[in-house]
Structures are given as C-alpha cells and as structure tokens.
Design a protein around this motif. Sequence first.
Motif: not given
Length: 60
Positions: A11, A17-19, A21-23, A25-26
């Motif tokens: 978590t 890494s979050k940015v 990953g979000t990119a 997925v989008l």
Amino acid sequence: MAKNAIPGFKTGGGVLSKVVGTAVVLAVLVIVVKHPSDAADFVKTVFGWIDQIATFLREL
C-alpha cells in the motif's frame, strides 16, 4: 502493523510510482474508450498466445 487492503500488493510507495501507475491506467482507459474494437482484438490475441503457450507446456 496495518493490514494491506489487497493481499499481495504494497500500500506504500513513492509518489513517482503512483503517478506512473495512474498514467498507465488512464492511458489504457482512453485507448479502450476511443478504440474498443482494436482493444478487444488485442485482448483476444493475447489470450490466444497464452492458450498456445499453455497447450505447448501441457504437451511437454
């Protein structure tokens, strides 16, 4: 120690890494919405490859 919300996934993590990953997925979502038939063909092709690999491994 807190429990993970999803077993097997951390978590925590850095902001980068979050940015990323979000990119990703989008980007996948945009591709599926703009070109649904191409996305479906791609998924069918990938599952066909997986099925062929599984058949090959069963034959060994």
